[in-house]
Design a protein around this motif. Structure first.
Motif, PDB file in Angstrom:
ATOM      1  N   LEU A  43      63.184 118.423 -46.943  1.00 17.16           N
ATOM      2  CA  LEU A  43      64.181 117.439 -47.543  1.00 17.16           C
ATOM      3  C   LEU A  43      63.608 116.224 -47.616  1.00 17.16           C
ATOM      4  O   LEU A  43      63.037 115.653 -46.442  1.00 17.16           O
ATOM      5  CB  LEU A  43      65.306 117.656 -46.597  1.00 17.16           C
ATOM      6  N   THR A  44      63.577 115.640 -48.569  1.00 18.61           N
ATOM      7  CA  THR A  44      62.984 114.299 -49.204  1.00 18.61           C
ATOM      8  C   THR A  44      63.958 113.581 -49.959  1.00 18.61           C
ATOM      9  O   THR A  44      64.850 114.121 -50.548  1.00 18.61           O
ATOM     10  CB  THR A  44      61.561 114.194 -49.740  1.00 18.61           C
ATOM     11  N   VAL A  99      67.219 115.035 -51.837  1.00 18.61           N
ATOM     12  CA  VAL A  99      68.513 114.689 -51.369  1.00 18.61           C
ATOM     13  C   VAL A  99      69.397 114.180 -52.169  1.00 18.61           C
ATOM     14  O   VAL A  99      68.771 113.051 -52.513  1.00 18.61           O
ATOM     15  CB  VAL A  99      68.314 114.303 -49.773  1.00 18.61           C
ATOM     16  N   VAL A 100      70.403 114.325 -52.522  1.00 26.13           N
ATOM     17  CA  VAL A 100      71.645 113.523 -53.423  1.00 26.13           C
ATOM     18  C   VAL A 100      73.002 113.388 -52.544  1.00 26.13           C
ATOM     19  O   VAL A 100      73.319 114.559 -51.808  1.00 26.13           O
ATOM     20  CB  VAL A 100      71.976 114.066 -54.614  1.00 26.13           C
ATOM     21  N   CYS A 159      60.839 125.460 -50.552  1.00 27.41           N
ATOM     22  CA  CYS A 159      61.281 124.551 -51.014  1.00 27.41           C
ATOM     23  C   CYS A 159      63.019 124.354 -50.415  1.00 27.41           C
ATOM     24  O   CYS A 159      63.578 125.474 -50.203  1.00 27.41           O
ATOM     25  CB  CYS A 159      61.479 124.205 -52.251  1.00 27.41           C
ATOM     26  N   MET A 160      63.518 123.196 -50.323  1.00 23.42           N
ATOM     27  CA  MET A 160      64.946 122.939 -50.059  1.00 23.42           C
ATOM     28  C   MET A 160      65.638 121.834 -50.570  1.00 23.42           C
ATOM     29  O   MET A 160      64.788 120.708 -50.823  1.00 23.42           O
ATOM     30  CB  MET A 160      65.141 122.943 -48.707  1.00 23.42           C
ATOM     31  N   SER A 161      66.568 121.864 -50.886  1.00 21.23           N
ATOM     32  CA  SER A 161      67.370 120.611 -51.440  1.00 21.23           C
ATOM     33  C   SER A 161      68.588 120.460 -50.759  1.00 21.23           C
ATOM     34  O   SER A 161      69.368 121.462 -50.272  1.00 21.23           O
ATOM     35  CB  SER A 161      67.410 120.648 -53.132  1.00 21.23           C
ATOM     36  N   LEU A 162      69.274 119.086 -50.753  1.00 21.74           N
ATOM     37  CA  LEU A 162      70.516 119.116 -50.149  1.00 21.74           C
ATOM     38  C   LEU A 162      71.697 118.364 -51.293  1.00 21.74           C
ATOM     39  O   LEU A 162      71.096 116.974 -51.755  1.00 21.74           O
ATOM     40  CB  LEU A 162      70.614 118.387 -48.836  1.00 21.74           C
ATOM     41  N   TYR A 163      72.730 118.871 -51.625  1.00 24.27           N
ATOM     42  CA  TYR A 163      73.850 117.946 -52.137  1.00 24.27           C
ATOM     43  C   TYR A 163      74.887 117.771 -51.302  1.00 24.27           C
ATOM     44  O   TYR A 163      75.535 118.610 -50.771  1.00 24.27           O
ATOM     45  CB  TYR A 163      74.135 118.596 -53.469  1.00 24.27           C
ATOM     46  N   GLU A 179      69.523 107.596 -47.731  1.00 22.24           N
ATOM     47  CA  GLU A 179      68.698 107.354 -46.619  1.00 22.24           C
ATOM     48  C   GLU A 179      69.558 107.561 -45.421  1.00 22.24           C
ATOM     49  O   GLU A 179      68.685 107.949 -44.375  1.00 22.24           O
ATOM     50  CB  GLU A 179      68.691 105.705 -46.612  1.00 22.24           C
ATOM     51  N   GLU A 180      70.964 107.378 -45.468  1.00 25.21           N
ATOM     52  CA  GLU A 180      71.385 107.850 -44.157  1.00 25.21           C
ATOM     53  C   GLU A 180      71.598 109.308 -43.751  1.00 25.21           C
ATOM     54  O   GLU A 180      71.268 109.632 -42.729  1.00 25.21           O
ATOM     55  CB  GLU A 180      72.978 107.353 -44.278  1.00 25.21           C
ATOM     56  N   ALA A 181      71.438 110.132 -44.954  1.00 25.86           N
ATOM     57  CA  ALA A 181      71.444 111.384 -44.714  1.00 25.86           C
ATOM     58  C   ALA A 181      70.012 111.815 -44.161  1.00 25.86           C
ATOM     59  O   ALA A 181      70.004 112.736 -43.433  1.00 25.86           O
ATOM     60  CB  ALA A 181      71.701 112.322 -46.034  1.00 25.86           C
ATOM     61  N   LEU A 182      69.264 111.262 -44.700  1.00 22.19           N
ATOM     62  CA  LEU A 182      67.646 111.501 -44.512  1.00 22.19           C
ATOM     63  C   LEU A 182      67.237 111.288 -42.764  1.00 22.19           C
ATOM     64  O   LEU A 182      66.757 111.924 -42.421  1.00 22.19           O
ATOM     65  CB  LEU A 182      66.817 110.922 -45.201  1.00 22.19           C
ATOM     66  N   VAL A 183      68.013 109.945 -42.512  1.00 15.83           N
ATOM     67  CA  VAL A 183      67.776 109.679 -40.881  1.00 15.83           C
ATOM     68  C   VAL A 183      68.357 110.979 -40.202  1.00 15.83           C
ATOM     69  O   VAL A 183      67.674 111.236 -39.164  1.00 15.83           O
ATOM     70  CB  VAL A 183      68.669 108.400 -40.636  1.00 15.83           C
ATOM     71  N   LEU A 184      69.623 111.247 -40.710  1.00 16.64           N
ATOM     72  CA  LEU A 184      70.129 112.363 -39.637  1.00 16.64           C
ATOM     73  C   LEU A 184      69.404 113.713 -39.726  1.00 16.64           C
ATOM     74  O   LEU A 184      69.206 114.432 -38.775  1.00 16.64           O
ATOM     75  CB  LEU A 184      71.448 112.751 -40.307  1.00 16.64           C
TER      76      LEU A 184
END
Length: 143
Positions: free
Chosen positions: A2-3, A7-8, A73-77, A134-139
């Protein structure tokens, strides 16, 4: 996996089809999957119902490797208001993870990390309430 590109955090999805398409597009844009994989995810939900909603508020979107996966691969909404997938107990979905695997083994580490996340209620709640990528990626990166 996840990058910033996969991530959205937003509220532009109003149907489960929108969620699947947009989460899939994140993967397609990186070259990890083909358009056919997105179509296969939608068709799987249409055929089998909302089985991809695996926990309250969480969907794990996927199809078969042969449906168009080029690399693991992986994504997150992150959906601020949630979207109904038609699951009577686990809707609305606020975290939609889409993933693709080239074989049965290639995605096991990523799924293991997701299971760690799913078992961490505090982190999961923070992720659902993320205000931006950015907040999601930190977690996520703390896993």
């Amino acid at each position: 996996m996840l990058t910033k590109e996969t991530v959205v955090v937003e509220d532009t999805c109003h149907t489960w089809e929108d969620v699947v398409f947009k989460a899939g597009e994140l993967l397609k844009n990186t070259g990890a999957i083909e358009e056919s994989y997105i179509t296969a995810m939608v068709e799987s939900i249409e055929k089998n119902g909302p089985y991809m909603v695996i926990a309250p508020g969480i969907a794990l979107l996927h199809a078969r490797p042969e449906d168009g996966v080029n690399e693991a691969c992986m994504s997150l909404y992150v959906l601020k208001n949630g979207v109904s997938f038609g699951h009577k107990d686990k809707d609305p979905v606020t975290l939609a993870f889409a993933f693709g695997a080239v074989d049965a083994q290639s995605h096991l580490q990523a799924l293991q990390q997701l299971m760690e996340l799913f078992n961490d209620e505090v982190r999961l709640t923070k992720l659902k309430n993320s205000e931006n990528v950015e907040e999601a990626l930190v977690l996520l990166n703390d896993l």
